[in-house]
Design a protein around this motif. Structure first.
Motif, PDB file in Angstrom:
ATOM      1  N   LEU A  68       0.803  -1.219   0.000  1.00  0.00           N
ATOM      2  CA  LEU A  68       0.000   0.000   0.000  1.00  0.00           C
ATOM      3  C   LEU A  68       0.841   1.277   0.000  1.00  0.00           C
ATOM      4  O   LEU A  68       0.333   2.349  -0.296  1.00  0.00           O
ATOM      5  CB  LEU A  68      -0.949  -0.007   1.206  1.00  0.00           C
ATOM      6  CG  LEU A  68      -1.994  -1.127   1.219  1.00  0.00           C
ATOM      7  CD1 LEU A  68      -2.839  -1.046   2.491  1.00  0.00           C
ATOM      8  CD2 LEU A  68      -2.887  -1.051  -0.018  1.00  0.00           C
ATOM      9  N   ASP A  69       2.115   1.182   0.325  1.00  0.00           N
ATOM     10  CA  ASP A  69       2.979   2.367   0.280  1.00  0.00           C
ATOM     11  C   ASP A  69       3.161   2.887  -1.143  1.00  0.00           C
ATOM     12  O   ASP A  69       3.530   4.047  -1.338  1.00  0.00           O
ATOM     13  CB  ASP A  69       4.362   2.039   0.863  1.00  0.00           C
ATOM     14  CG  ASP A  69       4.305   1.795   2.365  1.00  0.00           C
ATOM     15  OD1 ASP A  69       3.356   2.296   2.996  1.00  0.00           O
ATOM     16  OD2 ASP A  69       5.208   1.115   2.889  1.00  0.00           O
ATOM     17  N   LEU A  70       2.903   2.021  -2.117  1.00  0.00           N
ATOM     18  CA  LEU A  70       3.097   2.428  -3.510  1.00  0.00           C
ATOM     19  C   LEU A  70       2.206   3.614  -3.883  1.00  0.00           C
ATOM     20  O   LEU A  70       2.590   4.458  -4.691  1.00  0.00           O
ATOM     21  CB  LEU A  70       2.827   1.257  -4.461  1.00  0.00           C
ATOM     22  CG  LEU A  70       3.816   0.084  -4.407  1.00  0.00           C
ATOM     23  CD1 LEU A  70       3.375  -1.016  -5.357  1.00  0.00           C
ATOM     24  CD2 LEU A  70       5.218   0.561  -4.765  1.00  0.00           C
ATOM     25  N   GLY A  71       1.012   3.674  -3.306  1.00  0.00           N
ATOM     26  CA  GLY A  71       0.099   4.772  -3.621  1.00  0.00           C
ATOM     27  C   GLY A  71       0.706   6.128  -3.282  1.00  0.00           C
ATOM     28  O   GLY A  71       0.650   7.071  -4.079  1.00  0.00           O
ATOM     29  N   ASP A  72       1.304   6.214  -2.098  1.00  0.00           N
ATOM     30  CA  ASP A  72       1.944   7.473  -1.690  1.00  0.00           C
ATOM     31  C   ASP A  72       3.128   7.804  -2.588  1.00  0.00           C
ATOM     32  O   ASP A  72       3.332   8.969  -2.961  1.00  0.00           O
ATOM     33  CB  ASP A  72       2.407   7.380  -0.228  1.00  0.00           C
ATOM     34  CG  ASP A  72       1.245   7.322   0.750  1.00  0.00           C
ATOM     35  OD1 ASP A  72       0.154   7.825   0.394  1.00  0.00           O
ATOM     36  OD2 ASP A  72       1.423   6.770   1.849  1.00  0.00           O
ATOM     37  N   HIS A  73       3.909   6.797  -2.936  1.00  0.00           N
ATOM     38  CA  HIS A  73       5.059   7.029  -3.810  1.00  0.00           C
ATOM     39  C   HIS A  73       4.616   7.527  -5.189  1.00  0.00           C
ATOM     40  O   HIS A  73       5.237   8.435  -5.763  1.00  0.00           O
ATOM     41  CB  HIS A  73       5.880   5.748  -3.968  1.00  0.00           C
ATOM     42  CG  HIS A  73       6.452   5.224  -2.687  1.00  0.00           C
ATOM     43  ND1 HIS A  73       6.854   6.052  -1.654  1.00  0.00           N
ATOM     44  CD2 HIS A  73       6.700   3.944  -2.268  1.00  0.00           C
ATOM     45  CE1 HIS A  73       7.321   5.319  -0.666  1.00  0.00           C
ATOM     46  NE2 HIS A  73       7.237   4.041  -1.008  1.00  0.00           N
ATOM     47  N   ILE A 116       4.710   8.401 -12.055  1.00  0.00           N
ATOM     48  CA  ILE A 116       4.472   7.167 -11.293  1.00  0.00           C
ATOM     49  C   ILE A 116       5.732   6.297 -11.293  1.00  0.00           C
ATOM     50  O   ILE A 116       6.138   5.758 -10.258  1.00  0.00           O
ATOM     51  CB  ILE A 116       3.274   6.405 -11.887  1.00  0.00           C
ATOM     52  CG1 ILE A 116       1.975   7.170 -11.592  1.00  0.00           C
ATOM     53  CG2 ILE A 116       3.206   4.981 -11.348  1.00  0.00           C
ATOM     54  CD1 ILE A 116       0.730   6.541 -12.170  1.00  0.00           C
ATOM     55  N   PHE A 117       6.361   6.182 -12.458  1.00  0.00           N
ATOM     56  CA  PHE A 117       7.573   5.365 -12.591  1.00  0.00           C
ATOM     57  C   PHE A 117       8.679   5.869 -11.660  1.00  0.00           C
ATOM     58  O   PHE A 117       9.241   5.114 -10.861  1.00  0.00           O
ATOM     59  CB  PHE A 117       8.038   5.400 -14.053  1.00  0.00           C
ATOM     60  CG  PHE A 117       9.199   4.506 -14.355  1.00  0.00           C
ATOM     61  CD1 PHE A 117       9.015   3.169 -14.660  1.00  0.00           C
ATOM     62  CD2 PHE A 117      10.495   5.002 -14.347  1.00  0.00           C
ATOM     63  CE1 PHE A 117      10.088   2.340 -14.951  1.00  0.00           C
ATOM     64  CE2 PHE A 117      11.576   4.195 -14.636  1.00  0.00           C
ATOM     65  CZ  PHE A 117      11.370   2.847 -14.940  1.00  0.00           C
ATOM     66  N   THR A 118       9.001   7.166 -11.774  1.00  0.00           N
ATOM     67  CA  THR A 118      10.075   7.720 -10.951  1.00  0.00           C
ATOM     68  C   THR A 118       9.677   7.797  -9.485  1.00  0.00           C
ATOM     69  O   THR A 118      10.527   7.656  -8.599  1.00  0.00           O
ATOM     70  CB  THR A 118      10.465   9.121 -11.450  1.00  0.00           C
ATOM     71  OG1 THR A 118       9.301   9.965 -11.465  1.00  0.00           O
ATOM     72  CG2 THR A 118      11.044   9.060 -12.853  1.00  0.00           C
ATOM     73  N   GLY A 119       8.396   8.008  -9.223  1.00  0.00           N
ATOM     74  CA  GLY A 119       7.929   8.063  -7.839  1.00  0.00           C
ATOM     75  C   GLY A 119       8.139   6.747  -7.119  1.00  0.00           C
ATOM     76  O   GLY A 119       8.610   6.712  -5.973  1.00  0.00           O
ATOM     77  N   ILE A 120       7.839   5.644  -7.798  1.00  0.00           N
ATOM     78  CA  ILE A 120       8.013   4.327  -7.186  1.00  0.00           C
ATOM     79  C   ILE A 120       9.491   3.991  -7.015  1.00  0.00           C
ATOM     80  O   ILE A 120       9.932   3.550  -5.945  1.00  0.00           O
ATOM     81  CB  ILE A 120       7.307   3.238  -8.026  1.00  0.00           C
ATOM     82  CG1 ILE A 120       5.783   3.408  -7.927  1.00  0.00           C
ATOM     83  CG2 ILE A 120       7.717   1.837  -7.559  1.00  0.00           C
ATOM     84  CD1 ILE A 120       4.990   2.440  -8.790  1.00  0.00           C
ATOM     85  N   LEU A 121      10.288   4.213  -8.067  1.00  0.00           N
ATOM     86  CA  LEU A 121      11.707   3.881  -7.980  1.00  0.00           C
ATOM     87  C   LEU A 121      12.422   4.724  -6.929  1.00  0.00           C
ATOM     88  O   LEU A 121      13.331   4.229  -6.247  1.00  0.00           O
ATOM     89  CB  LEU A 121      12.384   4.052  -9.351  1.00  0.00           C
ATOM     90  CG  LEU A 121      12.523   2.757 -10.166  1.00  0.00           C
ATOM     91  CD1 LEU A 121      11.146   2.238 -10.583  1.00  0.00           C
ATOM     92  CD2 LEU A 121      13.379   2.991 -11.409  1.00  0.00           C
ATOM     93  N   THR A 122      12.019   5.977  -6.808  1.00  0.00           N
ATOM     94  CA  THR A 122      12.650   6.849  -5.811  1.00  0.00           C
ATOM     95  C   THR A 122      12.142   6.552  -4.409  1.00  0.00           C
ATOM     96  O   THR A 122      12.921   6.394  -3.464  1.00  0.00           O
ATOM     97  CB  THR A 122      12.391   8.330  -6.152  1.00  0.00           C
ATOM     98  OG1 THR A 122      12.897   8.611  -7.458  1.00  0.00           O
ATOM     99  CG2 THR A 122      13.069   9.242  -5.141  1.00  0.00           C
TER     100      THR A 122
END
Length: 431
Positions: free
Chosen positions: A43-48, A295-301
């Motif tokens: 669920l942390d992915l949503g915030d990222h 979304i891509f960079t948010g998750i990887l970062t």
């Protein structure tokens, strides 16, 4: 483990878009979510993802309204008198024709779209080149060089992607490179002069008149506002001056400029909405990719994958060359256009290089600036990984291999010259 997960994410992403298994938008969103779930981030992915979208929002707004603004100015006919004047000056002298072609392409590429530039310039000039017996390879190559240089502009795809990928305003990447771009322009003028001299020696000077406006449709003619030409030029100059001098943030500049352009040229509300709809086809795909990239960079970062990958690379890269990464990247940036498409490089490869450079004390912005000196800027009009290249060679009716052989050396030299000047002026580091 986290570094391995990150490299797998990047690897699958690159494979999926290079092999065309997935569209860029789907790959940017779907793949990092899958690997984020595998990594146990749940669920942390949503915030990222939200953090990534918020990070790219200003760039998305800037790109969208830049496309709208230059589209309105083009429809209003602001470029027509400039381009017609160029053609009247060049007449039947191949030397002047080639120099005029370069300037024509650079003006037409103000909207940052390679496809629209090639659709405007090549059909307008191909009959002139054929009538004079000039080489179509020269036409395609010079148009590509002019468009490639202008693609460094902050609303062009590569600079916007570079800023999006590392969370930096594209204007901050672009403005320090202006002197290098000017040197690149002077170099391209020399290239155009050299090629024009060769064409003049081959076919000679002929007496001929040609007007770029003769092939316009009735709908295009009805949208023209010739009486407002000077007003539109002043609005454009003011917008560009505001951008370069950073009087206002980039997104705000183009929002205001677009609204002013609409009020001046199309005061009727129905006409205003029609102008928005006319630009939608070019604007929506660009914005979709930018926000998907968020979304891509948010998750990887957010998951720490980029940092882990950078640490792994630092352990591999010899310490002696770690501080020279920007210079090395600048030198190979143009040839990298033949290996990576812009999304693969700027969203997949460059963030890792930038993070690695930071660990050697080199600001990540230098990696971005080194990259845009060639990667899908000067290099995009000959890359087989972008559709614009095939549009260019298709309109000019030349073979890809012939076009690449003709243009590669000039494009590579352009990047090397701009890179050398960027090094001399301290924009990018050599050690």
């Amino acid at each position: 483990m986290l570094a391995i997960l990150g490299f797998l994410t990047i690897g699958v992403f690159l494979y999926s878009i290079i092999s065309k298994r997935l569209s860029v938008i789907v790959a940017l969103v779907f793949i990092p979510i899958v690997f984020g779930l595998i990594g146990g981030f749940g669920l942390d992915l949503g915030d990222h993802m939200l953090e990534g979208i918020q990070l790219v929002a200003p760039t998305g707004v800037m790109l969208g309204f830049a496309i709208l603004f230059f589209g309105v100015m083009s429809n209003a006919g602001m470029f027509d008198p400039i381009l017609s004047r160029i053609l009247k000056i060049v007449k039947g002298d191949p030397l002047k024709v080639v120099i005029g072609t370069l300037i024509f392409a650079m003006i037409a590429h103000l909207d940052g779209s390679g496809a629209s530039t090639f659709l405007i310039v090549i059909p307008a000039l191909l009959p002139l080149y054929d009538r004079l017996g000039m080489s179509r390879l020269v036409l395609a190559g010079v148009v590509g060089l002019g468009a490639g240089l202008m693609n460094i502009m902050p609303w062009g795809g590569p600079t916007a992607r570079a800023g999006t990928a590392i969370g930096i305003d594209p204007g901050a990447i672009f403005i320090p490179l202006l002197p290098s771009m000017f040197v690149g322009f002077l170099w391209l003028l020399f290239v155009a002069y050299y090629l024009g001299k060769k064409e003049r020696a081959r076919v000679g000077i002929q007496s001929i008149e040609y007007d770029v406006t003769t092939d316009q449709t009735e709908e295009q003619i009805q949208m023209k506002r010739p009486k407002l030409f000077l007003v539109n030029v002043l609005v454009t100059i003011l917008a560009l001056a505001t951008l370069v001098l950073q009087w206002l943030p980039l997104p705000v500049v183009f929002i205001i400029a677009f609204v002013v352009a609409l009020l001046i040229n199309y005061p009727n509300p129905k006409e205003q909405m029609n102008q928005v709809q006319l630009q939608a086809a070019g604007m929506v795909p660009v914005l979709s990719i930018i926000f998907a990239a968020g979304i891509f960079t948010g998750i990887l970062t957010g998951t720490g994958m980029i940092e882990a990958m950078a640490v792994a690379l630092v352990n591999i890269i010899p310490e002696q060359i770690g501080g020279s990464l920007p210079a090395l990247i600048a030198i190979i940036s143009m040839p990298l256009s033949l290996v990576f498409n812009p999304d693969a490089y700027y969203f997949g490869v460059m963030p890792i290089l930038a993070q690695s450079a930071e660990m050697y004390g080199v600001p990540s912005i230098e990696v971005a600036q080194a990259s845009v000196l060639g990667q899908m800027t000067v290099g995009f009009p000959l890359s087989p990984l972008t559709a614009s290249t095939f549009l260019l060679i298709g309109l000019a009716q030349v073979e890809l291999g012939d076009h690449q052989r003709f243009m590669f050396k000039w494009a590579f030299l352009t990047t090397l010259i701009m890179s050398a000047f960027a090094l001399l002026t301290g924009v990018i580091s050599a050690w």
